[in-house]
Design a protein around this motif. Sequence first.
Motif, mmCIF file in Angstrom:
data_model
loop_
_atom_site.group_PDB
_atom_site.id
_atom_site.type_symbol
_atom_site.label_atom_id
_atom_site.label_comp_id
_atom_site.label_asym_id
_atom_site.label_seq_id
_atom_site.Cartn_x
_atom_site.Cartn_y
_atom_site.Cartn_z
ATOM 1 N N ARG A 241 6.385 148.999 -54.189
ATOM 2 C CA ARG A 241 6.102 147.555 -54.182
ATOM 3 C C ARG A 241 5.982 147.042 -52.744
ATOM 4 O O ARG A 241 5.096 146.245 -52.432
ATOM 5 C CB ARG A 241 7.193 146.782 -54.930
ATOM 6 N N ARG A 242 6.869 147.518 -51.871
ATOM 7 C CA ARG A 242 6.793 147.123 -50.465
ATOM 8 C C ARG A 242 5.461 147.567 -49.862
ATOM 9 O O ARG A 242 4.822 146.833 -49.109
ATOM 10 C CB ARG A 242 7.952 147.716 -49.667
ATOM 11 N N ALA A 243 5.017 148.776 -50.182
ATOM 12 C CA ALA A 243 3.747 149.281 -49.660
ATOM 13 C C ALA A 243 2.584 148.418 -50.147
ATOM 14 O O ALA A 243 1.666 148.109 -49.373
ATOM 15 C CB ALA A 243 3.549 150.735 -50.066
ATOM 16 N N ALA A 244 2.604 148.035 -51.415
ATOM 17 C CA ALA A 244 1.529 147.196 -51.957
ATOM 18 C C ALA A 244 1.509 145.834 -51.262
ATOM 19 O O ALA A 244 0.437 145.308 -50.939
ATOM 20 C CB ALA A 244 1.703 147.033 -53.469
ATOM 21 N N THR A 245 2.685 145.277 -51.004
ATOM 22 C CA THR A 245 2.782 144.002 -50.291
ATOM 23 C C THR A 245 2.255 144.148 -48.871
ATOM 24 O O THR A 245 1.533 143.286 -48.366
ATOM 25 C CB THR A 245 4.251 143.517 -50.275
ATOM 26 N N ALA B 162 -0.979 142.300 -47.085
ATOM 27 C CA ALA B 162 -0.861 141.569 -45.810
ATOM 28 C C ALA B 162 -1.860 142.099 -44.782
ATOM 29 O O ALA B 162 -2.461 141.315 -44.029
ATOM 30 C CB ALA B 162 0.564 141.682 -45.278
ATOM 31 N N LEU B 163 -2.055 143.403 -44.752
ATOM 32 C CA LEU B 163 -3.023 143.978 -43.816
ATOM 33 C C LEU B 163 -4.443 143.542 -44.163
ATOM 34 O O LEU B 163 -5.238 143.217 -43.268
ATOM 35 C CB LEU B 163 -2.921 145.506 -43.812
ATOM 36 N N LEU C 277 2.689 156.110 -45.869
ATOM 37 C CA LEU C 277 1.827 155.443 -44.899
ATOM 38 C C LEU C 277 0.878 154.485 -45.613
ATOM 39 O O LEU C 277 0.398 154.775 -46.707
ATOM 40 C CB LEU C 277 1.010 156.468 -44.107
ATOM 41 N N VAL C 278 0.622 153.356 -44.959
ATOM 42 C CA VAL C 278 -0.368 152.388 -45.409
ATOM 43 C C VAL C 278 -1.336 152.210 -44.247
ATOM 44 O O VAL C 278 -0.910 152.044 -43.106
ATOM 45 C CB VAL C 278 0.301 151.048 -45.784
ATOM 46 N N ALA D 161 3.009 151.038 -41.572
ATOM 47 C CA ALA D 161 1.627 150.582 -41.467
ATOM 48 C C ALA D 161 0.977 151.276 -40.285
ATOM 49 O O ALA D 161 1.495 151.229 -39.169
ATOM 50 C CB ALA D 161 1.584 149.069 -41.275
ATOM 51 N N VAL D 162 -0.138 151.948 -40.523
ATOM 52 C CA VAL D 162 -0.912 152.605 -39.471
ATOM 53 C C VAL D 162 -2.173 151.785 -39.284
ATOM 54 O O VAL D 162 -3.007 151.706 -40.190
ATOM 55 C CB VAL D 162 -1.260 154.058 -39.846
#
Length: 195
Positions: A29-33, A37-38, A56-57, A95-96
Amino acid sequence: LERDPDLVAARALPEFAEIAALNEPAQRRRAATLLTALRRRFGEGYRYGQDDDLRLVFAAGVDSGAMDLVRAHLGALARAQRKALFRRGLEQHVAVIVPDERTPMPGPLGGFYASAQRVLVSRTVGREMNHEFTHAMHIADMEARGQKHPPWILEGFAVLFEAAHVDGDLYLPEHSLRLNALQAALRRNRALPFE
């Protein structure tokens, strides 16, 4: 929760496993958020992706071939670094960001890692990305072990890995350009003594 000595008894309870199992959905869920945002920050000109295995996102102002290269490079780097040194890997998504040429960077930097925000920024695949990704892996491993390393250890590992290349799952260090600068400073008596 997994290493606090006061929770030894709690870890033996079946409920502990239920609590631990909540981590993976929370991380996703944090990755999707983070991905949302990105997308909001960089817009349609960027490519986006998420790798839950590597945690990684991605947000990259590059073409699809370069995006594939970034993902493959960091995947190989993560596997090699986990085998060589950082056994724990990333628990939380990082986040990359590979900015396009229009996106300003602070000062003359080629990249940086903001550990509190878990954001890695690098303009290129190579020395800067290796350096900053090593920070991400090192800090995650350090935190998982309940350790705090001084800056010279953090930077030392990042420099050690920045010029290396991956062969299979082996990380093969090579001399960094920094070695030439250090040797030149030593020849001119311009290097600071260790003391």
